[in-house]
Write an enzyme that holds these catalytic residues in place. Structure first.
Site, PDB file in Angstrom:
ATOM      1  N   ARG A   1      -7.059   3.985  12.921  1.00  0.00           N
ATOM      2  CA  ARG A   1      -7.596   2.672  12.582  1.00  0.00           C
ATOM      3  C   ARG A   1      -6.594   1.566  12.853  1.00  0.00           C
ATOM      4  O   ARG A   1      -6.920   0.535  13.420  1.00  0.00           O
ATOM      5  CB  ARG A   1      -7.997   2.653  11.100  1.00  0.00           C
ATOM      6  CG  ARG A   1      -8.162   1.239  10.551  1.00  0.00           C
ATOM      7  CD  ARG A   1      -8.905   1.197   9.255  1.00  0.00           C
ATOM      8  NE  ARG A   1     -10.031   2.102   9.321  1.00  0.00           N
ATOM      9  CZ  ARG A   1     -10.395   2.926   8.345  1.00  0.00           C
ATOM     10  NH1 ARG A   1      -9.725   2.940   7.213  1.00  0.00           N
ATOM     11  NH2 ARG A   1     -11.427   3.709   8.491  1.00  0.00           N
ATOM     12  N   TYR A   2      -5.372   1.777  12.419  1.00  0.00           N
ATOM     13  CA  TYR A   2      -4.342   0.758  12.547  1.00  0.00           C
ATOM     14  C   TYR A   2      -3.593   0.962  13.860  1.00  0.00           C
ATOM     15  O   TYR A   2      -3.623   2.047  14.435  1.00  0.00           O
ATOM     16  CB  TYR A   2      -3.375   0.865  11.370  1.00  0.00           C
ATOM     17  CG  TYR A   2      -4.009   0.584  10.026  1.00  0.00           C
ATOM     18  CD1 TYR A   2      -4.302  -0.718   9.630  1.00  0.00           C
ATOM     19  CD2 TYR A   2      -4.316   1.614   9.148  1.00  0.00           C
ATOM     20  CE1 TYR A   2      -4.875  -0.979   8.396  1.00  0.00           C
ATOM     21  CE2 TYR A   2      -4.881   1.355   7.908  1.00  0.00           C
ATOM     22  CZ  TYR A   2      -5.156   0.061   7.543  1.00  0.00           C
ATOM     23  OH  TYR A   2      -5.721  -0.203   6.316  1.00  0.00           O
TER      24      TYR A   2
ATOM     25  N   ARG B   1     -13.565  10.613  -0.749  1.00  0.00           N
ATOM     26  CA  ARG B   1     -13.782  11.370   0.481  1.00  0.00           C
ATOM     27  C   ARG B   1     -14.711  12.554   0.200  1.00  0.00           C
ATOM     28  O   ARG B   1     -14.636  13.595   0.839  1.00  0.00           O
ATOM     29  CB  ARG B   1     -12.439  11.825   1.048  1.00  0.00           C
ATOM     30  CG  ARG B   1     -12.365  11.628   2.555  1.00  0.00           C
ATOM     31  CD  ARG B   1     -11.010  11.983   3.103  1.00  0.00           C
ATOM     32  NE  ARG B   1     -10.188  10.831   3.332  1.00  0.00           N
ATOM     33  CZ  ARG B   1      -8.852  10.853   3.292  1.00  0.00           C
ATOM     34  NH1 ARG B   1      -8.214  11.977   3.009  1.00  0.00           N
ATOM     35  NH2 ARG B   1      -8.163   9.759   3.535  1.00  0.00           N
TER      36      ARG B   1
ATOM     37  N   ASP C   1     -10.150  -1.143   0.027  1.00  0.00           N
ATOM     38  CA  ASP C   1     -10.321  -0.513   1.334  1.00  0.00           C
ATOM     39  C   ASP C   1     -11.706  -0.951   1.815  1.00  0.00           C
ATOM     40  O   ASP C   1     -12.719  -0.508   1.283  1.00  0.00           O
ATOM     41  CB  ASP C   1     -10.213   1.010   1.199  1.00  0.00           C
ATOM     42  CG  ASP C   1      -9.777   1.671   2.500  1.00  0.00           C
ATOM     43  OD1 ASP C   1      -9.834   1.006   3.562  1.00  0.00           O
ATOM     44  OD2 ASP C   1      -9.395   2.847   2.463  1.00  0.00           O
TER      45      ASP C   1
ATOM     46  N   ARG D   1      -0.446   3.888  13.362  1.00  0.00           N
ATOM     47  CA  ARG D   1      -0.442   5.069  12.488  1.00  0.00           C
ATOM     48  C   ARG D   1      -1.814   5.726  12.440  1.00  0.00           C
ATOM     49  O   ARG D   1      -2.835   5.052  12.595  1.00  0.00           O
ATOM     50  CB  ARG D   1       0.037   4.713  11.087  1.00  0.00           C
ATOM     51  CG  ARG D   1      -0.686   3.555  10.427  1.00  0.00           C
ATOM     52  CD  ARG D   1       0.297   2.847   9.485  1.00  0.00           C
ATOM     53  NE  ARG D   1      -0.332   1.820   8.667  1.00  0.00           N
ATOM     54  CZ  ARG D   1      -0.589   0.589   9.093  1.00  0.00           C
ATOM     55  NH1 ARG D   1      -0.351   0.250  10.341  1.00  0.00           N
ATOM     56  NH2 ARG D   1      -1.133  -0.296   8.267  1.00  0.00           N
TER      57      ARG D   1
ATOM     58  N   CYS E   1     -11.355  15.741  -7.861  1.00  0.00           N
ATOM     59  CA  CYS E   1     -11.393  14.561  -8.726  1.00  0.00           C
ATOM     60  C   CYS E   1     -12.807  14.002  -8.732  1.00  0.00           C
ATOM     61  O   CYS E   1     -13.400  13.816  -7.667  1.00  0.00           O
ATOM     62  CB  CYS E   1     -10.447  13.484  -8.205  1.00  0.00           C
ATOM     63  SG  CYS E   1      -8.803  14.120  -7.880  1.00  0.00           S
TER      64      CYS E   1
ATOM     65  N   CYS F   1      -9.067  20.963  -2.054  1.00  0.00           N
ATOM     66  CA  CYS F   1      -8.133  20.399  -3.037  1.00  0.00           C
ATOM     67  C   CYS F   1      -8.018  21.404  -4.162  1.00  0.00           C
ATOM     68  O   CYS F   1      -8.922  22.205  -4.379  1.00  0.00           O
ATOM     69  CB  CYS F   1      -8.669  19.089  -3.606  1.00  0.00           C
ATOM     70  SG  CYS F   1      -8.702  17.787  -2.378  1.00  0.00           S
TER      71      CYS F   1
ATOM     72  N   LYS G   1      -7.217  -1.530   4.400  1.00  0.00           N
ATOM     73  CA  LYS G   1      -6.825  -1.942   3.049  1.00  0.00           C
ATOM     74  C   LYS G   1      -6.470  -3.420   3.030  1.00  0.00           C
ATOM     75  O   LYS G   1      -5.599  -3.858   3.781  1.00  0.00           O
ATOM     76  CB  LYS G   1      -5.642  -1.099   2.595  1.00  0.00           C
ATOM     77  CG  LYS G   1      -6.034   0.345   2.405  1.00  0.00           C
ATOM     78  CD  LYS G   1      -4.830   1.239   2.425  1.00  0.00           C
ATOM     79  CE  LYS G   1      -5.224   2.680   2.457  1.00  0.00           C
ATOM     80  NZ  LYS G   1      -5.262   3.228   3.832  1.00  0.00           N
TER      81      LYS G   1
ATOM     82  N   ASP H   1     -13.881   2.969  -4.688  1.00  0.00           N
ATOM     83  CA  ASP H   1     -14.675   2.949  -3.474  1.00  0.00           C
ATOM     84  C   ASP H   1     -16.196   2.995  -3.759  1.00  0.00           C
ATOM     85  O   ASP H   1     -16.604   3.293  -4.875  1.00  0.00           O
ATOM     86  CB  ASP H   1     -14.214   4.208  -2.727  1.00  0.00           C
ATOM     87  CG  ASP H   1     -14.669   4.329  -1.324  1.00  0.00           C
ATOM     88  OD1 ASP H   1     -13.905   3.912  -0.448  1.00  0.00           O
ATOM     89  OD2 ASP H   1     -15.767   4.864  -1.094  1.00  0.00           O
TER      90      ASP H   1
ATOM     91  N   CYS I   1     -13.456  11.114  -6.385  1.00  0.00           N
ATOM     92  CA  CYS I   1     -13.015  11.242  -4.998  1.00  0.00           C
ATOM     93  C   CYS I   1     -13.904  10.437  -4.050  1.00  0.00           C
ATOM     94  O   CYS I   1     -15.125  10.552  -4.080  1.00  0.00           O
ATOM     95  CB  CYS I   1     -13.026  12.701  -4.570  1.00  0.00           C
ATOM     96  SG  CYS I   1     -12.468  12.876  -2.868  1.00  0.00           S
TER      97      CYS I   1
END
Ligand SMILES: *Cc1c(COP(=O)(O)O)cnc(C)c1O
Ligand code: SF4
Length: 431
Positions: A113-114, A135, A331, A117, A130, A126, A338, A294, A133
């Site tokens: 995206r950037y 994602r 985000d 990076r 969570c 995981c 972000k 999110d 989450c």
């Protein structure tokens, strides 16, 4: 925090087994009956939990379960781990791939995206899932690592894309893969000359601190510079074990950062956040981001007003050590990245002075220099010639530097009309 020996389910477990991360993963709590042996649940709660895992499976490490209050359904640790029927509610704003990770993906599992990076996913697994989450569209779907061919395709992309100098390994949780797979990935990335830093984004120090073993730390040391961001949300998650995990990493020369998610009923409070930030810096972990929660499916009950995040920063900046103050970011949906939002400290300006306010509400002036204010390059400086690629030509920075005249959004009615005019003109010129 409870001792595991005091919980009948784990009475027969030796400290050696308990501190083995693989045992912790094998013995995750994934069903309601087992959960009911660790915390007290009413029949209604049992039914609710069993029915609430439609979008994201349940898994709780035995270690994290010992941090939960057995009697309080509102316990902030418990809220992050135990499914609730609120997750079944889809609000009108909810989205699938909220931040456009797929649209910015040259390969599955790699997001670019950037400018400099990329984000590379090693697994969808995981240790704990969570409940907040974001994602969740991919996380936990197979509960396995991605295969080497897929990861390698991502690494090959990095190799042929020289502007990538920072590779962020994530997942799922990238530390749920074996030491061997992790090391293979690090070794391959390190062979690429233009990769300056490798970052890990892992929640294991918080939910599975047993994962941070001397063996792992020894591997990471070999591939420096390695940076690491973890994810504490509440001071209750700071235990002797999580502290030790973070400190082992820092002692191995890994700079540690923390990314929290602002969650209603968990940490949407300046006092809770300030205490957390103080705990973090005490273990040499720098608060990095606080995310606005999110708009992934089923998270509406966790979302606070954006104003809450700004209020929290207002309570931190100036009131405590600068390095204990994270940045509050949103985000942006569809891949905007972000975007920092926070209180405003610049009140006004003229050509003679700027007017600022500080955390106390005092208003101050800062004089602007008289005369020529433009910066001039020192005669012998060659930095911009030697490092031409470091100059930002994109975005607002590009307009500011004069490289670009303007940024005009695509897809507006005006932009479409312009295309038509251009076509007409080229026809006239051509015939
Ligand atoms: C968050 C993120 C990064 C890293 O962003 P930083 O602001 O540098 O921490 C990189 N790529 C993607 C796709 C991300 O979501
Ligand atoms: S550790 Fe991160 S990726 Fe895994 S479930 Fe939690 S928030 Fe999602």
């Amino acid at each position: 925090m409870r001792k595991f020996k005091d919980i009948p389910l784990w009475k027969g477990i030796s400290p050696k087994q308990w501190s083995d991360w693989k045992w912790q993963v094998r013995n995750r709590i994934t069903d309601v009956d087992t959960l009911a042996k660790v915390i007290n649940l009413t029949d209604d709660e049992r039914t609710e939990i069993a029915n609430s895992t439609k979008y994201l499976r349940m898994a709780i490490t035995p270690y994290f379960a010992t941090l939960m209050d057995p009697d309080d359904p509102e316990c902030p640790v418990r809220r992050q781990a135990v499914p609730s029927s609120n997750e079944l509610h889809i609000s009108k704003d909810d989205m699938e791939d909220t931040v456009g990770e797929t649209t910015d993906a040259p390969h599955e599992g790699l997001t670019h995206r950037y400018p400099d990076r990329v984000l590379l996913l090693l697994t969808d697994q995981c240790s704990m899932y969570c409940r907040h989450c974001c994602r969740r569209r991919i996380v936990g779907t197979t509960d396995h690592s991605r295969n080497w061919e897929e990861i390698k395709a991502g690494i090959d992309y990095v190799r042929r894309t020289p502007q990538v100098r920072d590779v962020l390994l994530s997942g799922g949780d990238p530390l749920l893969v074996s030491d061997a797979l992790l090391e293979k990935t690090l070794r391959e990335l390190r062979k690429i000359g233009h990769v300056e830093v490798i970052r890990l984004g892992s929640r294991t120090p918080v939910v599975l601190p047993q994962r941070i073993t001397p063996g792992l730390v020894k591997i990471l040391r070999k591939y420096h510079p390695i940076w690491f961001n973890t994810h504490f949300n509440h001071p209750k998650e700071v235990s002797p074990a999580s502290k030790r995990a973070v400190e082992m990493l820092v002692d191995a020369g890994v700079p540690m950062g923390n990314q929290s998610v602002l969650l209603k009923g968990v940490n949407d409070c300046p006092v809770v956040m300030k205490k957390l930030c103080h705990e973090l810096v005490s273990m040499r972990c720098r608060p990095y981001y606080i995310y606005q929660c999110d708009i992934a499916k089923g998270l509406e009950h966790f979302r606070t007003a954006t104003a809450k995040g700004i209020e929290i920063i207002e309570h931190l900046r100036g009131h405590t050590s600068g390095f204990a103050v994270p940045e509050f970011v949103i985000d942006a949906p569809t891949g905007g990245g972000k975007i920092p939002v926070g209180p405003s400290y610049l009140i006004s300006m003229s050509d003679k002075r700027v007017i600022l306010r500080n955390y106390e509400g005092g208003i101050f002036q800062f004089p602007e220099v008289a005369g020529d204010r433009t910066s001039k390059c020192p005669a012998n400086c060659r930095m911009c010639k030697d490092y031409e690629h470091l100059e930002s030509e994109e975005g607002v920075a590009g307009v500011l530097s004069g490289k670009k005249m303007c940024l005009i959004p695509e897809g507006t009615a005006r932009a479409e009309r312009r295309k038509v005019y251009a076509k007409k003109r080229s026809k006239c010129d051509g015939s």
